[in-house]
Structure formats: C-alpha cells, structure tokens
Scaffold this motif. Structure first.
Motif, PDB file in Angstrom:
ATOM      1  N   ILE A  70      47.843   1.995  -5.876  1.00  0.00           N
ATOM      2  CA  ILE A  70      46.585   1.691  -5.184  1.00  0.00           C
ATOM      3  C   ILE A  70      46.665   2.141  -3.725  1.00  0.00           C
ATOM      4  O   ILE A  70      45.710   2.722  -3.174  1.00  0.00           O
ATOM      5  CB  ILE A  70      46.275   0.185  -5.263  1.00  0.00           C
ATOM      6  N   LEU A  71      47.814   1.899  -3.093  1.00  0.00           N
ATOM      7  CA  LEU A  71      47.990   2.311  -1.700  1.00  0.00           C
ATOM      8  C   LEU A  71      47.952   3.834  -1.569  1.00  0.00           C
ATOM      9  O   LEU A  71      47.352   4.369  -0.628  1.00  0.00           O
ATOM     10  CB  LEU A  71      49.321   1.768  -1.161  1.00  0.00           C
ATOM     11  N   VAL A  72      48.582   4.534  -2.507  1.00  0.00           N
ATOM     12  CA  VAL A  72      48.569   6.000  -2.475  1.00  0.00           C
ATOM     13  C   VAL A  72      47.144   6.519  -2.609  1.00  0.00           C
ATOM     14  O   VAL A  72      46.724   7.428  -1.874  1.00  0.00           O
ATOM     15  CB  VAL A  72      49.461   6.575  -3.601  1.00  0.00           C
ATOM     16  N   ILE A  73      46.387   5.945  -3.535  1.00  0.00           N
ATOM     17  CA  ILE A  73      44.994   6.370  -3.722  1.00  0.00           C
ATOM     18  C   ILE A  73      44.198   6.136  -2.450  1.00  0.00           C
ATOM     19  O   ILE A  73      43.371   6.967  -2.044  1.00  0.00           O
ATOM     20  CB  ILE A  73      44.365   5.617  -4.912  1.00  0.00           C
ATOM     21  N   ALA A  74      44.450   5.001  -1.805  1.00  0.00           N
ATOM     22  CA  ALA A  74      43.734   4.693  -0.555  1.00  0.00           C
ATOM     23  C   ALA A  74      44.031   5.746   0.507  1.00  0.00           C
ATOM     24  O   ALA A  74      43.122   6.190   1.233  1.00  0.00           O
ATOM     25  CB  ALA A  74      44.126   3.308  -0.059  1.00  0.00           C
ATOM     26  N   GLY A  78      41.501   8.455   2.124  1.00  0.00           N
ATOM     27  CA  GLY A  78      41.363   8.463   3.575  1.00  0.00           C
ATOM     28  C   GLY A  78      41.902   9.729   4.197  1.00  0.00           C
ATOM     29  O   GLY A  78      42.288  10.686   3.520  1.00  0.00           O
ATOM     30  N   GLN A  79      41.957   9.742   5.499  1.00  0.00           N
ATOM     31  CA  GLN A  79      42.426  10.910   6.243  1.00  0.00           C
ATOM     32  C   GLN A  79      43.810  10.616   6.810  1.00  0.00           C
ATOM     33  O   GLN A  79      43.973  10.289   7.982  1.00  0.00           O
ATOM     34  CB  GLN A  79      41.446  11.239   7.384  1.00  0.00           C
ATOM     35  N   SER A  80      44.844  10.706   5.973  1.00  0.00           N
ATOM     36  CA  SER A  80      46.206  10.429   6.432  1.00  0.00           C
ATOM     37  C   SER A  80      46.911  11.730   6.780  1.00  0.00           C
ATOM     38  O   SER A  80      46.649  12.777   6.187  1.00  0.00           O
ATOM     39  CB  SER A  80      46.997   9.693   5.351  1.00  0.00           C
ATOM     40  N   ASN A  81      47.815  11.660   7.726  1.00  0.00           N
ATOM     41  CA  ASN A  81      48.576  12.824   8.160  1.00  0.00           C
ATOM     42  C   ASN A  81      50.040  12.619   7.799  1.00  0.00           C
ATOM     43  O   ASN A  81      50.735  11.820   8.426  1.00  0.00           O
ATOM     44  CB  ASN A  81      48.441  13.010   9.673  1.00  0.00           C
ATOM     45  N   PHE A  89      52.730   0.876  11.541  1.00  0.00           N
ATOM     46  CA  PHE A  89      53.272   1.032  10.197  1.00  0.00           C
ATOM     47  C   PHE A  89      52.265   1.690   9.248  1.00  0.00           C
ATOM     48  O   PHE A  89      52.657   2.452   8.369  1.00  0.00           O
ATOM     49  CB  PHE A  89      53.692  -0.330   9.643  1.00  0.00           C
ATOM     50  N   VAL A  90      50.987   1.408   9.427  1.00  0.00           N
ATOM     51  CA  VAL A  90      49.974   2.030   8.576  1.00  0.00           C
ATOM     52  C   VAL A  90      49.886   3.522   8.865  1.00  0.00           C
ATOM     53  O   VAL A  90      49.797   4.349   7.951  1.00  0.00           O
ATOM     54  CB  VAL A  90      48.602   1.355   8.780  1.00  0.00           C
ATOM     55  N   ASP A  91      49.919   3.886  10.146  1.00  0.00           N
ATOM     56  CA  ASP A  91      49.840   5.304  10.521  1.00  0.00           C
ATOM     57  C   ASP A  91      51.056   6.079  10.040  1.00  0.00           C
ATOM     58  O   ASP A  91      50.957   7.267   9.703  1.00  0.00           O
ATOM     59  CB  ASP A  91      49.733   5.431  12.045  1.00  0.00           C
ATOM     60  N   LEU A  92      52.215   5.401   9.988  1.00  0.00           N
ATOM     61  CA  LEU A  92      53.462   6.078   9.622  1.00  0.00           C
ATOM     62  C   LEU A  92      53.758   6.025   8.128  1.00  0.00           C
ATOM     63  O   LEU A  92      54.766   6.581   7.680  1.00  0.00           O
ATOM     64  CB  LEU A  92      54.632   5.441  10.383  1.00  0.00           C
ATOM     65  N   ALA A  93      52.909   5.374   7.362  1.00  0.00           N
ATOM     66  CA  ALA A  93      53.195   5.130   5.944  1.00  0.00           C
ATOM     67  C   ALA A  93      53.411   6.398   5.148  1.00  0.00           C
ATOM     68  O   ALA A  93      54.232   6.437   4.228  1.00  0.00           O
ATOM     69  CB  ALA A  93      52.069   4.317   5.317  1.00  0.00           C
ATOM     70  N   THR A  94      52.695   7.456   5.483  1.00  0.00           N
ATOM     71  CA  THR A  94      52.789   8.703   4.714  1.00  0.00           C
ATOM     72  C   THR A  94      53.797   9.680   5.292  1.00  0.00           C
ATOM     73  O   THR A  94      53.883  10.824   4.842  1.00  0.00           O
ATOM     74  CB  THR A  94      51.411   9.379   4.635  1.00  0.00           C
TER      75      THR A  94
END
Length: 308
Positions: A70-74, A78-81, A89-94
């Motif tokens: 579910i987190l991956v789909i989110a 979204g616009q993750s880099n 932690f949210v910004d660095l998750a990917t």
C-alpha cells in the motif's frame, strides 16, 4: 454457533470436549483422574493452532503483509524522488530499501502496532469468557496460572510474528522497488546497507520491548472483563492518551514517565554516532510497566470468580 442464547466458538468447544474426554477417561481409586498431569493440559501448540485459525489473526497478519505494498502504491501515485538525500523520513522513504523499512515502522508505530498487541493480548482471556468456555476450560481442569501463561505466550508469539513480518516484508518490497542503498537519516548520516540491516534488526527488537507495556495492560484488562472489545479498546485508548499527553510540553519532565514517551527512541540508531540514552530509558520504562501490569493481571485472574 449459538447455544441457549450464548455465542460460543465451535473450535474452542470441540477442543475442550476432546480434552475433557481424554482427561476423564480413567478415574483412580481416590476419585482423581488416573495419569492426570497439569503440565499436559492446554498445550501451547494447540492454543497456537486455535489462534491461527481465527479470522482476526489471519486478517491482522494479512494486513501487515499488505501494508508495504500500500505504501509503495501511494509513492507510485505521488511524486516521490528516489534520489532524494535530504528531508524527513517520508521524503527519504524511496531513497533505499532500508529507508523504506524505517518509514513502515515509523508510520505504524503510533497506532497500528499498539493495536495489534492490544488485540492479541486483550482478546485472549476475555474472548473465552464471552464464549462461556472459560469455566469449562478451568473445569477440565487446567490450572489458572497455566491458562494465563499459555495464552499469554501464544499471544506474545503471534505479536512477535506480526512485528517481525512488517520489516521483513517491507525490506523485500523495498529491495524490489528502490534497491539496496544506504540508510540515510534526516540529519544527513549515511549507513551502509549491511550495517543498516543490523540497525533495522535492533530497531525491531527495541519496538518489541517497548510495546510490552501494551501487552501487560491488555492482559490485565482481558482478565478483568468478559468483553474482548472493551479490553482491546481500553489498551488502545490508553496508548493514544499517553501519546496525546506526551505532546503537552507544559508537563515538562513528567512526560518522561509516560509509557509512550520513548516509543520512537529507536530512530537514534540511524546515525553514525549512536546515543543510547533514550533507548536505555525506554527499555527500562517498558520493562517496569510490563512487569507490574502482568503481575496485576496474574493476581487478578488467580482470585477472580469465574462465572462464564
């Protein structure tokens, strides 16, 4: 299944009947059961199989496995880099698989994980009482301390399974989507992938220990009421209330005594120079709370008048 207006668990009654037949098959000259040994009643394997067959256990474990996807789909929506090296932690998750695991633990630590612990421990005795099977279980007879111990151990093993599944599945999903990079902290520290695995393992161990107070409270509420929802809900509400109070800075140093004050101390592990102060305080706090609450639960169950 409904019998005389009382809801019962068919699997529980079948096992109780089988156990009763086995225990009372032969009676000695003194009126006791020949060959009866308390240590042979309510085997841990039997209890674990019962709990694993329950729908709520399957749903909980299924959701824990599903959460990383579910987190991956989110993040995909979204616009993750994936190359981001700064932020929270949210910004660095990917940024890497370890960072994705950190996010999964971070977002689930406030509500989901305490709820899982409360569900397994709060439901364990109260559900037997609500099914009116607890008195039959004790009449087999299974000593009260053994009933509480076996059910607590089974609940602990299921809770541990859920808490270990989350980072393991998150790591696998993170490796598939984001690769095996360094674990990057919001302060800019970068931990090599191999070392980050040890950090994640230590973080999981800390979370397990820190949530022991929820287990103790849920167990105490479970032996104090015949309503499973009340026991589970009471433990969850206590965790939420503690988190709310911890946000009130006017309480000052009094917040240090709240059971959730050190819930996120494991984050200190994601650094090149680790400060163990908060983690040590969190372990001590959790152990004290869990010990006191568990002893109160044992005393309450030993003296309680079982009517259901």
């Amino acid at each position: 299944m409904t019998e005389n207006g009382v809801h019962t668990d068919p699997a529980a009654l079948d096992e109780l009947t089988e156990a009763a037949r086995h225990e009372h098959a032969e009676t000695g000259a003194d009126g006791g059961v020949a060959g009866y040994r308390a240590s042979r009643t309510l085997g841990l394997g039997v209890e674990l199989r019962r709990q694993l067959r329950r729908r709520r256990t399957q749903l909980v474990l299924g959701f824990v496995v599903l959460l990383p996807f579910i987190l991956v789909i989110a993040f995909q929506i979204g616009q993750s880099n994936p190359n981001r090296r700064s932020g929270g932690f949210v910004d660095l998750a990917t940024a890497s698989a370890p960072n994705f695991v950190v996010l999964a633990l971070f977002v689930s630590g406030g509500f989901l994980l305490p709820t899982i612990i409360a569900l397994f421990f709060g439901d364990t005795i109260a559900s037997e009482a609500s099914w009116s099977s607890l008195k039959y279980l004790l009449a087999i007879p299974v000593p009260r301390h053994r009933v509480l111990r076996q059910k607590a151990i089974a609940s602990a093993l299921l809770s541990l399974l859920a808490l270990v599944l989350l980072p393991l599945v998150s790591l696998g999903v993170g490796l598939a989507w984001y690769g095996a990079g360094d674990a990057v902290s919001p302060t800019g520290d970068a931990i090599p992938f191999g070392q980050s695995l040890l950090v994640l393992a230590a973080s999981t161990v800390y979370i397990v220990i820190q949530l022991a107070w929820v287990a103790g409270l849920a167990l105490l509420l479970s032996v104090s009421t015949d309503a499973p929802l009340g026991a589970v809900g009471g433990a969850v509400l206590a965790a939420i209330l503690s988190q709310i109070l911890d946000q009130i800075t006017a309480l000052g140093s009094l917040r240090n005594y709240l059971p959730t004050h050190y819930s996120y101390a494991w984050i200190d592990l994601i650094a090149n120079d680790i400060d163990w102060t908060n983690m040590a305080a969190g372990v001590l706090s959790a152990v004290i709370y869990a010990t006191v609450l568990s002893l109160l639960a044992a005393r309450r169950f030993a003296t309680k008048d079982i009517t259901s």
